[in-house]
Design a protein around this motif. Structure first.
Motif, PDB file in Angstrom:
ATOM      1  N   GLY A 124       0.760  -1.421  -0.188  1.00 13.34           N
ATOM      2  CA  GLY A 124       0.027  -0.151   0.315  1.00 13.34           C
ATOM      3  C   GLY A 124       0.962   1.746   0.111  1.00 13.34           C
ATOM      4  O   GLY A 124       0.824   2.337   0.363  1.00 13.34           O
ATOM      5  N   VAL A 125       1.719   0.993  -0.156  1.00 14.67           N
ATOM      6  CA  VAL A 125       2.690   2.959  -0.143  1.00 14.67           C
ATOM      7  C   VAL A 125       3.856   2.688  -0.564  1.00 14.67           C
ATOM      8  O   VAL A 125       4.321   1.295  -1.761  1.00 14.67           O
ATOM      9  CB  VAL A 125       3.966   2.279   0.873  1.00 14.67           C
ATOM     10  N   GLU A 126       4.259   3.960  -1.840  1.00 12.59           N
ATOM     11  CA  GLU A 126       4.759   3.610  -3.125  1.00 12.59           C
ATOM     12  C   GLU A 126       6.523   3.101  -2.384  1.00 12.59           C
ATOM     13  O   GLU A 126       6.717   3.864  -1.128  1.00 12.59           O
ATOM     14  CB  GLU A 126       4.665   5.446  -3.161  1.00 12.59           C
ATOM     15  N   GLY A 127       6.874   3.031  -3.776  1.00 14.39           N
ATOM     16  CA  GLY A 127       8.721   3.179  -3.506  1.00 14.39           C
ATOM     17  C   GLY A 127       8.530   1.383  -1.980  1.00 14.39           C
ATOM     18  O   GLY A 127       8.259   0.818  -1.827  1.00 14.39           O
ATOM     19  N   ARG A 128      10.118   1.712  -2.004  1.00 18.69           N
ATOM     20  CA  ARG A 128      10.175   0.594  -0.996  1.00 18.69           C
ATOM     21  C   ARG A 128      11.037   1.035   0.438  1.00 18.69           C
ATOM     22  O   ARG A 128      11.888   2.265   0.137  1.00 18.69           O
ATOM     23  CB  ARG A 128      11.698  -0.131  -1.545  1.00 18.69           C
ATOM     24  N   ALA A 129      10.753   1.018   1.825  1.00 15.16           N
ATOM     25  CA  ALA A 129      11.321   1.101   2.310  1.00 15.16           C
ATOM     26  C   ALA A 129      12.993   0.997   2.503  1.00 15.16           C
ATOM     27  O   ALA A 129      13.078   0.182   2.748  1.00 15.16           O
ATOM     28  CB  ALA A 129      10.063   0.667   4.150  1.00 15.16           C
ATOM     29  N   GLY A 130      13.761   1.534   3.740  1.00 11.22           N
ATOM     30  CA  GLY A 130      15.043   1.506   3.824  1.00 11.22           C
ATOM     31  C   GLY A 130      15.267  -0.061   4.912  1.00 11.22           C
ATOM     32  O   GLY A 130      14.290   0.624   6.058  1.00 11.22           O
ATOM     33  N   MET A 131      16.178  -0.737   4.759  1.00 11.16           N
ATOM     34  CA  MET A 131      16.280  -1.919   5.808  1.00 11.16           C
ATOM     35  C   MET A 131      17.909  -1.813   5.569  1.00 11.16           C
ATOM     36  O   MET A 131      18.636  -1.834   4.996  1.00 11.16           O
ATOM     37  CB  MET A 131      15.700  -3.743   5.255  1.00 11.16           C
ATOM     38  N   VAL A 132      18.547  -2.794   6.632  1.00 14.28           N
ATOM     39  CA  VAL A 132      19.954  -2.925   7.305  1.00 14.28           C
ATOM     40  C   VAL A 132      19.793  -4.466   7.841  1.00 14.28           C
ATOM     41  O   VAL A 132      19.192  -4.225   9.259  1.00 14.28           O
ATOM     42  CB  VAL A 132      20.337  -1.636   8.092  1.00 14.28           C
ATOM     43  N   ALA A 133      20.802  -4.939   7.217  1.00 13.95           N
ATOM     44  CA  ALA A 133      20.844  -6.017   7.587  1.00 13.95           C
ATOM     45  C   ALA A 133      22.178  -5.790   9.120  1.00 13.95           C
ATOM     46  O   ALA A 133      23.357  -5.447   7.903  1.00 13.95           O
ATOM     47  CB  ALA A 133      21.041  -7.248   7.169  1.00 13.95           C
ATOM     48  N   ILE A 134      22.543  -6.100   9.842  1.00 10.46           N
ATOM     49  CA  ILE A 134      23.597  -6.339  10.445  1.00 10.46           C
ATOM     50  C   ILE A 134      24.360  -6.964  11.171  1.00 10.46           C
ATOM     51  O   ILE A 134      22.949  -8.465  11.449  1.00 10.46           O
ATOM     52  CB  ILE A 134      23.599  -4.705  10.657  1.00 10.46           C
ATOM     53  N   GLU A 135      25.263  -7.934  11.363  1.00 15.07           N
ATOM     54  CA  GLU A 135      25.747  -9.399  12.387  1.00 15.07           C
ATOM     55  C   GLU A 135      24.840  -8.637  13.635  1.00 15.07           C
ATOM     56  O   GLU A 135      25.766  -7.153  13.935  1.00 15.07           O
ATOM     57  CB  GLU A 135      27.200  -9.671  12.166  1.00 15.07           C
ATOM     58  N   ALA A 136      24.832  -9.550  14.811  1.00 15.48           N
ATOM     59  CA  ALA A 136      24.294  -8.919  15.242  1.00 15.48           C
ATOM     60  C   ALA A 136      25.310  -9.281  16.926  1.00 15.48           C
ATOM     61  O   ALA A 136      26.453 -10.064  16.455  1.00 15.48           O
ATOM     62  CB  ALA A 136      23.646 -10.133  16.323  1.00 15.48           C
ATOM     63  N   PRO A 137      25.836  -8.236  17.531  1.00 13.54           N
ATOM     64  CA  PRO A 137      26.792  -8.370  18.819  1.00 13.54           C
ATOM     65  C   PRO A 137      27.347  -9.262  19.000  1.00 13.54           C
ATOM     66  O   PRO A 137      26.509  -9.644  19.527  1.00 13.54           O
ATOM     67  CB  PRO A 137      27.292  -6.407  19.295  1.00 13.54           C
TER      68      PRO A 137
END
Length: 554
Positions: A452-465
């Motif tokens: 329901g939303v235009e475009g794409r939302a930013g997401m970041v994947a990082i290694e868990a500390p």
């Protein structure tokens, strides 16, 4: 009337006199043909006044995104070698934090424009209000020496790598915008009035908005920013019969409950980009807008589309020679045959949009020659030919009777750039900032779809500390200090499997597909920053259900 803004209005003659006053003052300060002046302020009348004053001298305006700060702001001012910076009172504090990073002299190279608060200018900038009153109001002879190929201004656009790039916009391009979009698109005439709430440091607000409308003597109601709750009230109050849009704000309007002001509203025609089919239907049926001119183009590109025939759900046609070629999304590369040439896709299938570069379709590009060359494809269909790579997937569609014109429809962005809040987001640029966090070794940034939303939302994947605890507070502070709102990640994924990071880059496609879906991410933790929230929090089943149902509020 040319402009209405926050209780003030100017006729064309009055605005021209104010523009000339500032232009004469800038001339007195030594600004001349070919120089660059940076403009950094809110969406207000003084921004337009300053830009036209700079342009009348044959100088170039560097239009700075007013949400920038820190290194990004310093880069944009420096990249165009600005000799002077005009800053609004409302953005002076942000600019003051980076003065030492600029090649401008404090107390000499900064002009400060008040914004109603009546505060004193900082000691590094000058208030010119009193001096303007004594400046001449006549047109300047320098204007007659400007050629169509001269640069009018720079607009900053995010690419797939690095900091924002300065796209070169020549006067020729704006003259075409005025004629084609103003006279043929809006069919503007004196008495028409445009509702303008888009940023005028971007090409849509400035070109199809301001320039297209004044080209034929229309009037403009200018707003600092979009407000869904005030939109129809102001459309009625100011009797605006035209609207320049991006799809995101149209979606917000479609989500609003019905209000009395939307009934029998004067809005007749609108122009913009990114309008989704379901929202398109609402504007036609619910709001009774009869003409929708969806457009496609870019600040730096040599191609544009315009829905001149008012066909539903299309970006229209282009007079530029274009082609849709096969593109491998998985490997992020163009498909070529054994002879090394590109392959055109069948009608109806998405393909990478490219535009031929030739004598009549020049490609100016960016101030950075290397960045310009990266967007050019060579030997596309025959040896030696050159085409501009838009980076967008487009499909050709059948719209019925169309005077023989091919009509097209936007599909998506390619590669590592995605759009959010009507802005291009560079994943590499965001990752550079996030990698400075003490707990992040390598940030993998990508865009994910939100129903329901235009475009794409930013997401970041990082290694868990290793400690198991990720410092969300310091992460939040980092993104707010170093990234504009549209580039701040909406989702965070903490990868518990360390092996995943070994082939991090190769798995971006998998990460993008898995996104924030709780049934696909295994034991990884997902955090979300909900709409209008100031903090990240774990994504729970309740909000996840709202997300996938298209009721998240983004």
């Amino acid at each position: 009337v040319l402009l209405i803004f926050e209780g003030r209005q100017w006729t064309y003659g009055e605005f021209n006199q104010d523009v000339n006053r500032l232009a004469h003052l800038l001339k007195k300060r030594g600004i001349k043909h070919g120089d660059t002046v940076a403009l950094f302020m809110d969406n207000r009348a003084e921004f337009l006044l300053s830009l036209l004053a700079v342009i009348k001298l044959g100088a170039k305006g560097a239009l700075i995104n007013n949400s920038l700060s820190g290194a990004g702001l310093a880069h944009c001012i420096s990249a165009t070698h600005a000799r002077l910076c005009i800053v609004g009172e409302e953005r002076a504090d942000v600019l003051g934090e980076i003065l030492t990073d600029l090649n401008l002299e404090a107390g000499k190279d900064f002009i400060w424009l008040p914004d109603g608060a009546r505060s004193r200018p900082p000691d590094w900038a000058e208030d010119i209000t009193a001096q303007l009153a004594s400046m001449p109001t006549g047109n300047l002879p320098e204007t007659q020496a400007i050629k169509t190929g001269d640069t009018a201004f720079y607009i900053f656009t995010s690419g797939t790598t690095g900091l924002p790039k300065a796209a070169i916009v020549p006067h020729r391009k704006m003259l075409i915008v005025g004629e084609v979009m103003g006279r043929l698109g809006y069919k503007t005439k004196p008495g028409d009035r445009l509702y303008l709430c888009l940023p005028i440091y971007h090409i849509t607000g400035l070109g199809p908005g301001f320039v297209a409308f004044i080209a034929a003597g229309g009037s403009i109601f200018l707003r600092r920013s979009f407000s869904a709750s005030n939109f129809w009230k102001e459309v009625q109050e100011y009797q605006t019969n035209a609207f320049v849009y991006v799809g995101e704000i149209c979606r917000y309007l479609a989500m609003q409950p019905e209000c009395p002001e939307e009934k029998n509203n004067p809005l007749q025609k609108m122009m913009g980009n990114g309008l989704r089919p379901d929202v398109w239907d609402q504007f036609k049926e619910r709001f009774k807008v009869s003409r929708i001119f969806e457009i496609y183009g870019s600040s730096e590109g040599n191609v544009s589309f315009l829905n001149l025939l008012n066909k539903n759900n299309t970006i229209g046609a282009s007079i530029t020679r274009v082609s849709l070629v096969a593109y491998n999304a998985e490997d992020d590369e163009i498909v070529r045959n054994d002879a090394g040439h590109c392959l055109e896709v069948p009608v109806g299938e998405p393909g990478l949009l490219i535009a031929e570069i030739g004598p009549d379709t020049k490609f100016v590009g960016y101030t950075n020659p290397e960045a310009t060359e990266k967007t050019i494809i060579h030997d596309v269909f025959e040896p030696g030919d050159r085409w501009f790579n838009t980076g967008d997937l487009i499909r050709q569609i059948d719209v019925g009777f169309s005077l023989g014109l091919k009509h097209y429809q936007f599909v998506d962005r390619t590669g590592d750039t995605f759009r959010w809040r009507a802005e291009n987001v560079s994943t590499n640029e965001v990752a550079e900032v996030l990698n400075s966090h003490q707990q992040i070794a390598m940030a993998n940034v990508y865009g994910v779809e939100v129903p329901g939303v235009e475009g794409r939302a930013g997401m970041v994947a990082i290694e868990a500390p290793e400690s198991g605890t990720f410092d969300l507070t310091s992460f939040q502070q980092l993104v707010e200090d170093q990234l504009p709102p549209y580039a701040q990640p909406v989702f965070i994924r903490l990868l518990k499997n360390a092996e995943t990071t070994v082939t991090f880059k190769l798995l971006k496609g998998d990460l993008r597909e898995q996104a924030y879906h709780l049934d696909k991410v295994g034991d990884d933790l997902i955090y979300v920053r909900k709409p209008r929230s100031s903090t990240y929090e774990p994504l729970d089943n309740s909000f996840y259900s709202e997300l996938v149902a298209g009721n998240s509020g983004f």
